[in-house]
Scaffold this active site. Structure first.
Site, PDB file in Angstrom:
ATOM      1  N   HIS A   5       0.829  -1.194   0.000  1.00  0.00           N
ATOM      2  CA  HIS A   5       0.000   0.000   0.000  1.00  0.00           C
ATOM      3  C   HIS A   5       0.870   1.252   0.000  1.00  0.00           C
ATOM      4  O   HIS A   5       2.091   1.201   0.174  1.00  0.00           O
ATOM      5  CB  HIS A   5      -0.940  -0.014   1.196  1.00  0.00           C
ATOM      6  CG  HIS A   5      -2.012  -1.061   1.090  1.00  0.00           C
ATOM      7  ND1 HIS A   5      -3.020  -1.197   2.008  1.00  0.00           N
ATOM      8  CD2 HIS A   5      -2.234  -2.023   0.143  1.00  0.00           C
ATOM      9  CE1 HIS A   5      -3.817  -2.189   1.649  1.00  0.00           C
ATOM     10  NE2 HIS A   5      -3.364  -2.705   0.529  1.00  0.00           N
ATOM     11  N   GLU A  37       1.288   3.675   2.114  1.00  0.00           N
ATOM     12  CA  GLU A  37       2.029   3.964   3.332  1.00  0.00           C
ATOM     13  C   GLU A  37       3.334   3.165   3.405  1.00  0.00           C
ATOM     14  O   GLU A  37       4.355   3.667   3.870  1.00  0.00           O
ATOM     15  CB  GLU A  37       1.163   3.642   4.566  1.00  0.00           C
ATOM     16  CG  GLU A  37      -0.113   4.475   4.667  1.00  0.00           C
ATOM     17  CD  GLU A  37      -1.312   3.786   4.066  1.00  0.00           C
ATOM     18  OE1 GLU A  37      -2.417   3.949   4.591  1.00  0.00           O
ATOM     19  OE2 GLU A  37      -1.146   3.078   3.026  1.00  0.00           O
TER      20      GLU A  37
END
Length: 366
Positions: A51, A53
């Site tokens: 993802h 992040e």
């Protein structure tokens, strides 16, 4: 607040660069800032891959401690193909997290934010929220309704005609608008037309762009299985084709189409018309999360009257066709009063070459 919006806008731009590549996941961008310096950026590039992040923290390294994380969607809190991002953020050492919008996924729905707050991290939600929600309008619709997000694309003249009385329609709009439509095809999972369009135009319904691109799944509404075996859409080497029909699955025509690689989706019909709501539910189960509706005026009207269109893209060319029998974008049954018309909200108007493009949404969706 101004700086928060600036950094969040950067995160949104990162997310937008992956539109059409992350389905069924949302597009997400992340930016990590420490002492006014960007130390990490990331985006979710493809379903099943790390993802946004994760990429941002890998870039930031030790600089993430006491930094601020800007992320366009609430960090996930559940285990899927990847571990929960909320736990990663919690352990990263950041002191503040700015979230554009909460995740509509029932498995998340505020849980990621709560994990961070319970860990003592300052969390602010709602910076550029409208922009973030619009960017992930497909994903939000999927999570709430479990049906594909349907985009109606119409190319018409100034007097609202999509074809002459003979059915001739090439080309209503200019080259710039046509290229933009191919860019949109490159983003969606499916493209849908009715059998009338197949019989009249014999389209390929593929994406024609320079460089790498993807072809959406071609979806044909054909209740009585009238699709010719020699039609371009029956050539499944370039793109997959699904014919939605009420015909018998084991008929001679059905078997011949299947032998060419065409998939048949059998749904009930109501008064000779395919049950579109069931069709959309079944298409979603097949992994189709968004559909570009390029159907003829009867198909467009059927979707519109049943409230099955979530977004309208209307290209208006500086031309006038006139005539009583020229085709309009939405035909179907007549209404008696103007107040029965489907109300829309114009979101944006812009030039595309010599044409005008209007982006609109049903009022019920706003």
């Amino acid at each position: 607040m101004k700086f928060d919006q600036d950094y969040m806008r950067m995160a949104l731009e990162l997310a937008a660069s992956a539109l059409g590549k992350t389905n069924p996941n949302p597009v997400v961008g992340a930016v990590i800032v420490k002492d006014g310096v960007i130390v990490g950026t990331g985006l979710h590039r493809k379903a099943g891959e790390p993802h946004a992040e994760v990429h941002a923290f890998r870039m930031a390294g030790d600089h993430a401690k006491d930094a601020t994380l800007y992320v366009t969607l609430e960090p996930c809190s559940h285990y899927g193909k990847t571990p929960p991002c909320a736990l990663l953020v919690k352990e990263s050492g950041v002191k503040r997290v700015v979230v554009a919008t909460e995740d509509p996924n029932p498995q998340v729905a505020g849980r990621g934010i709560n994990i961070l707050r319970e860990a003592g991290i300052e969390v602010e939600v709602g910076v550029l929220q409208k922009e973030a929600q619009q960017l992930n309008e497909r994903f939000i619709h999927n999570m709430i309704h479990e049906t594909p997000f349907v985009i109606s694309k119409v190319a018409m003249t100034l007097d609202g005609k999509i074809a002459t009385h003979t059915g001739h329609s090439q080309w209503i709009t200019g080259e710039a608008a046509r290229k933009e439509v191919h860019l949109l095809r490159n983003e969606v999972d499916g493209i849908l037309v009715g059998i009338g369009t197949v019989l009249a135009d014999n389209p390929k319904l593929t994406t024609r762009l320079e460089g790498p691109s993807k072809n959406p799944i071609r979806i044909i509404l054909d209740a009585n299985l009238r699709t010719p075996l020699e039609a371009h859409i029956t050539d499944c080497e370039e793109a997959k084709t699904i014919i939605v029909t009420a015909a018998i699955a084991h008929s001679e025509k059905a078997i011949a189409l299947k032998e060419k690689g065409v998939d048949l989706l059998i749904v009930p019909s109501i008064n000779g018309q395919l049950d579109l709501k069931i069709a959309l539910k079944e298409l979603y189960k097949l992994g189709i999360t968004d559909i570009l509706l390029e159907g003829g005026s009867e198909v467009n009207a059927s979707f519109m009257r049943q409230g099955l269109i979530q977004k309208y893209l209307v290209y208006i060319a500086p031309k006038i066709v006139g005539g009583t029998n020229s085709y309009t974008p939405f035909r179907g049954e007549d209404i008696d009063k103007v107040e029965e018309a489907a109300p829309l909200c114009f979101e944006k108007t812009e030039w595309v070459g010599a044409d005008i493009k209007i982006t609109a949404y049903p009022v019920s969706n706003k």
